[in-house]
Enzyme design. Structure first.
Site, PDB file in Angstrom:
ATOM      1  N   ASP A  76       0.864  -1.175   0.000  1.00 17.09           N
ATOM      2  CA  ASP A  76       0.000   0.000   0.000  1.00 17.09           C
ATOM      3  C   ASP A  76       0.904   1.229   0.000  1.00 17.09           C
ATOM      4  O   ASP A  76       2.055   1.173   0.432  1.00 17.09           O
ATOM      5  CB  ASP A  76      -0.884  -0.026   1.251  1.00 17.09           C
ATOM      6  CG  ASP A  76      -1.631   1.280   1.466  1.00 17.09           C
ATOM      7  OD1 ASP A  76      -2.358   1.713   0.561  1.00 17.09           O
ATOM      8  OD2 ASP A  76      -1.453   1.885   2.547  1.00 17.09           O
ATOM      9  N   ASP A  78      -0.205   5.066   0.712  1.00 14.43           N
ATOM     10  CA  ASP A  78      -0.462   6.140   1.665  1.00 14.43           C
ATOM     11  C   ASP A  78      -0.260   5.689   3.107  1.00 14.43           C
ATOM     12  O   ASP A  78      -0.903   4.745   3.578  1.00 14.43           O
ATOM     13  CB  ASP A  78      -1.886   6.671   1.499  1.00 14.43           C
ATOM     14  CG  ASP A  78      -2.105   7.310   0.137  1.00 14.43           C
ATOM     15  OD1 ASP A  78      -1.101   7.601  -0.543  1.00 14.43           O
ATOM     16  OD2 ASP A  78      -3.269   7.512  -0.244  1.00 14.43           O
TER      17      ASP A  78
END
Length: 323
Positions: A76, A78
């Site tokens: 991922d 963010d």
């Protein structure tokens, strides 16, 4: 002679008590010798057992496994690879280039401040950001935004990469495995970040374009939550990967579907829900943040005001919403 006789010790016959004393002393000496030998032997056995245990019960196998071409890693973006949300940092650069007006900053500044303080995604905020981003890129060429994205990465994103997470990604690369970003950010932005970090590529939200020009619509839906898991599943099938040998990394409970898909899930800088879920399932956790409690509890108001006062420092990838 008498004096000499007095000074010279006389041999006396051993009494029963003296014999007993001598025998007891000798026996004690022998016992002490045996005890010392037994202690030494016991220590040797203990050391030998420890060595045998370490050989028969090895520590956790090395991971990632070098040369395992059926494995890959999915990260991922963010708050996992990078502090904050990529789309907000991208918007900061767009604002600097006058893609939208100053009166939009207050709302977007609050969104970014909230995200940085809470460290989790708010669906309403993220939806607002996506819709606004789509509205400002409509009519612009993909090549133009890619070129600007390169500049924005250097200006606002490069210094926000978590070194710890970057090292994890590099470990997979060094093992000969492919490493992919998986994010709700626009795929163009994610691809730039992946390339600049030396990663394999990126899975991201796809904005529709016709003849190289953005239409202002999405292809499908944002790559978020279950959609990430589906993207990873599809990529694994296309690449011939064994998901049980793959790893995934995220900070958000929204990515539990993706993390549950692989054999090696990691919670990185996890939010409260993911931390609880990971502990219950004995997933590995890594937290590269510092002063989290101070950031959340100590002076949140000051941090929020600072973000708002910064104006462009908290601005986001975004145009005012259509009325």
């Amino acid at each position: 002679m008498a004096v000499l006789g007095w000074l010279t010790p006389r041999r006396r016959s051993a009494t029963a008590r003296s014999v007993l004393a001598g025998e007891a002393a000798a026996e004690a000496a022998r016992k002490s010798e045996q005890q010392l030998a037994q202690l030494a032997e016991a220590e040797a056995r203990k050391a030998s057992a420890t060595d045998s245990a370490s050989l028969s019960s090895p520590s956790e196998p090395e991971f990632p496994v070098v040369g395992d071409d059926l494995a890959a890693a999915f990260f991922d973006l963010d708050n996992t690879v990078m502090q904050g949300a990529a789309i907000f940092h991208f918007g900061r650069g767009l604002y600097k280039r006058k893609f939208f007006q100053r009166r939009d900053l207050a709302r977007f500044a609050w969104q970014q401040a909230w995200f940085r303080l809470a460290g989790v995604e708010d669906p309403e905020h993220m939806q607002d950001a996506r819709e606004s981003a789509l509205s400002i890129v409509k009519g612009h060429r993909v090549s133009e935004l890619m070129s600007i994205g390169e500049e924005i990465y250097d200006e606002y994103m490069a210094d926000r990469i978590w070194p710890g997470t970057r090292a994890l990604a590099q470990a997979h690369l060094d093992a000969g495995q492919k490493v992919w970003l998986v994010t709700a950010a626009p795929v163009e932005t994610a691809t730039i970040i992946a390339r600049r970090l030396g990663l394999t590529g990126a899975l991201g939200t796809v904005a529709e374009s016709v003849n190289g020009v953005y239409t202002g619509r999405l292809v499908g839906e944002p790559l978020h939550g279950p959609a990430k898991a589906e993207a990873v599943r599809a990529l694994a099938a296309a690449e011939g990967l064994d998901l049980t040998r793959c790893a995934a990394y995220s900070d958000s409970h929204n990515d539990i579907p993706m993390l549950s898909l692989v054999g090696h899930p990691y919670a990185i800088n996890p939010d409260a829900k993911l931390r609880k879920h990971a502990r219950a399932r004995e997933w590995r956790l890594r937290d590269y943040r510092t002063g989290r409690k101070a950031a959340k509890v100590g002076i949140p108001a000051a941090a929020g005001v600072g973000a708002l006062a910064g104006g462009t420092a908290a601005a986001v990838a975004l145009h005012r919403r259509r009325r």
